[in-house]
Design a protein around this motif. Sequence first.
Motif, PDB file in Angstrom:
ATOM      1  N   LEU A 146      -4.038   6.138  13.476  1.00  0.00           N
ATOM      2  CA  LEU A 146      -2.826   5.740  14.210  1.00  0.00           C
ATOM      3  C   LEU A 146      -1.574   6.176  13.455  1.00  0.00           C
ATOM      4  CD1 LEU A 146      -3.922   2.083  15.093  1.00  0.00           C
ATOM      5  CD2 LEU A 146      -3.669   3.992  16.720  1.00  0.00           C
ATOM      6  N   VAL A 147      -0.475   6.305  14.181  1.00  0.00           N
ATOM      7  CA  VAL A 147       0.824   6.599  13.560  1.00  0.00           C
ATOM      8  C   VAL A 147       1.697   5.362  13.760  1.00  0.00           C
ATOM      9  CG1 VAL A 147       2.823   8.134  13.513  1.00  0.00           C
ATOM     10  CG2 VAL A 147       0.568   9.051  14.118  1.00  0.00           C
ATOM     11  N   MET A 164       0.808  -1.226   0.000  1.00  0.00           N
ATOM     12  CA  MET A 164       0.000   0.000   0.000  1.00  0.00           C
ATOM     13  C   MET A 164       0.835   1.267   0.000  1.00  0.00           C
ATOM     14  SD  MET A 164      -3.448  -0.730   0.918  1.00  0.00           S
ATOM     15  CE  MET A 164      -4.076  -2.317   0.417  1.00  0.00           C
ATOM     16  N   ASP A 165       2.052   1.194   0.551  1.00  0.00           N
ATOM     17  CA  ASP A 165       2.800   2.441   0.673  1.00  0.00           C
ATOM     18  C   ASP A 165       3.593   2.776  -0.598  1.00  0.00           C
ATOM     19  OD1 ASP A 165       4.941   0.735   0.914  1.00  0.00           O
ATOM     20  OD2 ASP A 165       5.201   1.051   3.066  1.00  0.00           O
ATOM     21  N   GLN A 166       3.414   1.969  -1.629  1.00  0.00           N
ATOM     22  CA  GLN A 166       4.058   2.294  -2.910  1.00  0.00           C
ATOM     23  C   GLN A 166       3.164   3.231  -3.737  1.00  0.00           C
ATOM     24  OE1 GLN A 166       7.086   0.718  -3.038  1.00  0.00           O
ATOM     25  NE2 GLN A 166       6.482  -0.301  -1.149  1.00  0.00           N
ATOM     26  N   GLY A 167       2.159   3.775  -3.108  1.00  0.00           N
ATOM     27  CA  GLY A 167       1.248   4.663  -3.822  1.00  0.00           C
ATOM     28  C   GLY A 167       0.172   3.884  -4.550  1.00  0.00           C
ATOM     29  N   ALA A 168       0.240   2.572  -4.483  1.00  0.00           N
ATOM     30  CA  ALA A 168      -0.762   1.733  -5.141  1.00  0.00           C
ATOM     31  C   ALA A 168      -1.974   1.625  -4.222  1.00  0.00           C
ATOM     32  CB  ALA A 168      -0.187   0.356  -5.419  1.00  0.00           C
ATOM     33  N   ILE A 169      -2.776   2.665  -4.221  1.00  0.00           N
ATOM     34  CA  ILE A 169      -3.918   2.707  -3.315  1.00  0.00           C
ATOM     35  C   ILE A 169      -5.030   1.827  -3.837  1.00  0.00           C
ATOM     36  CG2 ILE A 169      -5.629   4.171  -2.200  1.00  0.00           C
ATOM     37  CD1 ILE A 169      -3.535   6.075  -1.735  1.00  0.00           C
ATOM     38  N   LEU A 223     -11.265  -5.432  17.766  1.00  0.00           N
ATOM     39  CA  LEU A 223     -10.864  -4.039  17.556  1.00  0.00           C
ATOM     40  C   LEU A 223      -9.975  -3.986  16.325  1.00  0.00           C
ATOM     41  CD1 LEU A 223     -10.771  -1.062  18.805  1.00  0.00           C
ATOM     42  CD2 LEU A 223      -8.515  -1.716  19.640  1.00  0.00           C
ATOM     43  N   LEU A 224     -10.305  -3.084  15.397  1.00  0.00           N
ATOM     44  CA  LEU A 224      -9.484  -2.900  14.198  1.00  0.00           C
ATOM     45  C   LEU A 224      -8.965  -1.471  14.189  1.00  0.00           C
ATOM     46  CD1 LEU A 224      -8.442  -3.960  11.452  1.00  0.00           C
ATOM     47  CD2 LEU A 224     -10.548  -3.058  10.434  1.00  0.00           C
ATOM     48  N   GLY A 225      -7.647  -1.341  14.160  1.00  0.00           N
ATOM     49  CA  GLY A 225      -7.020  -0.020  14.110  1.00  0.00           C
ATOM     50  C   GLY A 225      -6.269   0.144  12.809  1.00  0.00           C
ATOM     51  N   LEU A 226      -6.254   1.377  12.297  1.00  0.00           N
ATOM     52  CA  LEU A 226      -5.570   1.659  11.028  1.00  0.00           C
ATOM     53  C   LEU A 226      -4.850   3.003  11.094  1.00  0.00           C
ATOM     54  CD1 LEU A 226      -8.631   0.471   9.445  1.00  0.00           C
ATOM     55  CD2 LEU A 226      -6.644   0.178   7.986  1.00  0.00           C
ATOM     56  N   ASP A 227      -3.854   3.157  10.211  1.00  0.00           N
ATOM     57  CA  ASP A 227      -3.129   4.425  10.120  1.00  0.00           C
ATOM     58  C   ASP A 227      -3.782   5.337   9.083  1.00  0.00           C
ATOM     59  OD1 ASP A 227      -2.510   2.871   7.934  1.00  0.00           O
ATOM     60  OD2 ASP A 227      -0.332   3.149   8.046  1.00  0.00           O
ATOM     61  N   LEU A 228      -5.110   5.339   9.062  1.00  0.00           N
ATOM     62  CA  LEU A 228      -5.890   6.076   8.064  1.00  0.00           C
ATOM     63  C   LEU A 228      -7.021   6.814   8.770  1.00  0.00           C
ATOM     64  CD1 LEU A 228      -6.258   3.161   5.478  1.00  0.00           C
ATOM     65  CD2 LEU A 228      -4.681   5.106   5.317  1.00  0.00           C
ATOM     66  N   PRO A 229      -7.551   7.871   8.137  1.00  0.00           N
ATOM     67  CA  PRO A 229      -8.617   8.631   8.804  1.00  0.00           C
ATOM     68  C   PRO A 229     -10.000   8.001   8.713  1.00  0.00           C
ATOM     69  CG  PRO A 229      -8.031   9.689   6.749  1.00  0.00           C
ATOM     70  CD  PRO A 229      -7.077   8.543   6.918  1.00  0.00           C
ATOM     71  N   SER A 230     -10.135   6.931   7.937  1.00  0.00           N
ATOM     72  CA  SER A 230     -11.423   6.257   7.843  1.00  0.00           C
ATOM     73  C   SER A 230     -11.205   4.824   7.375  1.00  0.00           C
ATOM     74  CB  SER A 230     -12.333   6.987   6.847  1.00  0.00           C
ATOM     75  OG  SER A 230     -13.621   6.400   6.845  1.00  0.00           O
ATOM     76  N   VAL A 231     -12.186   3.965   7.597  1.00  0.00           N
ATOM     77  CA  VAL A 231     -12.132   2.599   7.063  1.00  0.00           C
ATOM     78  C   VAL A 231     -12.901   2.502   5.744  1.00  0.00           C
ATOM     79  CG1 VAL A 231     -11.737   1.440   9.270  1.00  0.00           C
ATOM     80  CG2 VAL A 231     -14.087   1.866   8.538  1.00  0.00           C
ATOM     81  N   ASP A 232     -13.603   3.576   5.385  1.00  0.00           N
ATOM     82  CA  ASP A 232     -14.350   3.624   4.116  1.00  0.00           C
ATOM     83  C   ASP A 232     -13.719   4.683   3.209  1.00  0.00           C
ATOM     84  OD1 ASP A 232     -16.749   1.867   3.883  1.00  0.00           O
ATOM     85  OD2 ASP A 232     -17.196   2.690   5.862  1.00  0.00           O
ATOM     86  N   PRO A 233     -14.084   4.662   1.919  1.00  0.00           N
ATOM     87  CA  PRO A 233     -13.590   5.737   1.040  1.00  0.00           C
ATOM     88  C   PRO A 233     -14.034   7.098   1.576  1.00  0.00           C
ATOM     89  CG  PRO A 233     -14.699   4.028  -0.243  1.00  0.00           C
ATOM     90  CD  PRO A 233     -14.929   3.704   1.202  1.00  0.00           C
ATOM     91  N   LEU A 234     -13.219   8.113   1.342  1.00  0.00           N
ATOM     92  CA  LEU A 234     -13.468   9.424   1.955  1.00  0.00           C
ATOM     93  C   LEU A 234     -14.779  10.052   1.504  1.00  0.00           C
ATOM     94  CD1 LEU A 234      -9.807  10.772   1.802  1.00  0.00           C
ATOM     95  CD2 LEU A 234     -11.015   9.807   3.776  1.00  0.00           C
ATOM     96  N   GLU A 266       0.976   9.310   3.660  1.00  0.00           N
ATOM     97  CA  GLU A 266       2.393   9.646   3.790  1.00  0.00           C
ATOM     98  C   GLU A 266       2.620  11.073   4.275  1.00  0.00           C
ATOM     99  OE1 GLU A 266       5.236   7.730   0.822  1.00  0.00           O
ATOM    100  OE2 GLU A 266       3.273   7.578  -0.140  1.00  0.00           O
ATOM    101  N   GLU A 267       1.849  12.002   3.723  1.00  0.00           N
ATOM    102  CA  GLU A 267       2.022  13.413   4.094  1.00  0.00           C
ATOM    103  C   GLU A 267       1.087  13.716   5.263  1.00  0.00           C
ATOM    104  OE1 GLU A 267       3.404  16.244   4.999  1.00  0.00           O
ATOM    105  OE2 GLU A 267       4.523  15.783   3.162  1.00  0.00           O
ATOM    106  N   ARG A 268       1.587  13.461   6.450  1.00  0.00           N
ATOM    107  CA  ARG A 268       0.823  13.507   7.692  1.00  0.00           C
ATOM    108  C   ARG A 268       0.186  14.854   8.021  1.00  0.00           C
ATOM    109  NH1 ARG A 268      -1.091   9.443  10.310  1.00  0.00           N
ATOM    110  NH2 ARG A 268       0.069   7.682   9.531  1.00  0.00           N
ATOM    111  N   ARG A 269       0.791  15.915   7.509  1.00  0.00           N
ATOM    112  CA  ARG A 269       0.309  17.253   7.858  1.00  0.00           C
ATOM    113  C   ARG A 269      -0.879  17.670   6.994  1.00  0.00           C
ATOM    114  NH1 ARG A 269       2.568  18.316  12.554  1.00  0.00           N
ATOM    115  NH2 ARG A 269       2.974  20.515  12.223  1.00  0.00           N
ATOM    116  N   VAL A 270      -1.193  16.857   5.978  1.00  0.00           N
ATOM    117  CA  VAL A 270      -2.263  17.197   5.047  1.00  0.00           C
ATOM    118  C   VAL A 270      -3.293  16.068   5.053  1.00  0.00           C
ATOM    119  CG1 VAL A 270      -2.735  17.843   2.639  1.00  0.00           C
ATOM    120  CG2 VAL A 270      -0.463  18.218   3.590  1.00  0.00           C
TER     121      VAL A 270
END
Length: 215
Positions: free
Chosen positions: A178-179, A86-91, A145-156, A118-122
């Motif tokens: 999460l970070v 996922m972190d290769q930009g292949a969302i 409990l499911l935790g993620l490093d994302l602002p949502s579990v669904d598309p924005l 990746e860009e945490r400030r934005v």
Amino acid sequence: MTRWIDISQRLDSNVPTWPGDTPFSYRLTWTKQMSGSVNVGQITMSTHTGTHIDAPFHFDENGKKVLELDVNLYVGPARVIHLPAMDQGAIGSIGVEDIERVDLQGVTRLLIRTGAWEERRVFPEKIPEIRPELAEYLAGRGVQLLGLDLPSVDPLDSKELPAHHALTRHHIHILEGLVLDDVPAGDYELAALPLPLADADGSPVRAVLRPLYSG
Ligand SMILES: Nc1ccccc1C(=O)C[C@H](N)C(=O)O
Ligand SMILES: [Zn+2]
Ligand SMILES: [Zn+2]
């Protein structure tokens, strides 16, 4: 004794907020000079800013509110896994086939590091989504409990929030933002307690981990 690692987003005026939602602010209501004794602050923020939990009331009128949630969900053993693709930009999305190889024996709290924000400030424009069928799979293995490093579990832009609903239907609680950038995959002890907000739809948490050594 191993040390606790902070996996929370820092709350300051630059913390990214869901588009259009209340910006974060901390200010002094009284300064020590004004009161003659103490500085007293005030915080204003969305309940979904930074590292936070969702209460089912966030997306279900009849759902539980923060104070009704069992605190035991948010403290205890947790497994961190990485989805390096996922972190290769292949969302894309996160489904059963992405998790299948992971041993979930005895895992009640699962934290997924996608590395996709990746860009945490934005606030991100696009994030990988949880495919709703993953909820049943995780619940079948005992995840609560499911935790993620994302602002949502669904598309924005989702209005239906299928992953939020599927997870809740399967009694899996949601921890977002999460970070996990510097956290190796493995087993940890987690603490990420919500505030005792009686009527709230979500709550900021201070999430921390410490390695669990077995054997
Ligand atoms: N803050 C918001 C403002 C407006 C609309 C949605 C939100 C969310 O945070 C929703 C998101 N689905 C979440 O997972 O918590
Ligand atoms: Zn949320
Ligand atoms: Zn959510």
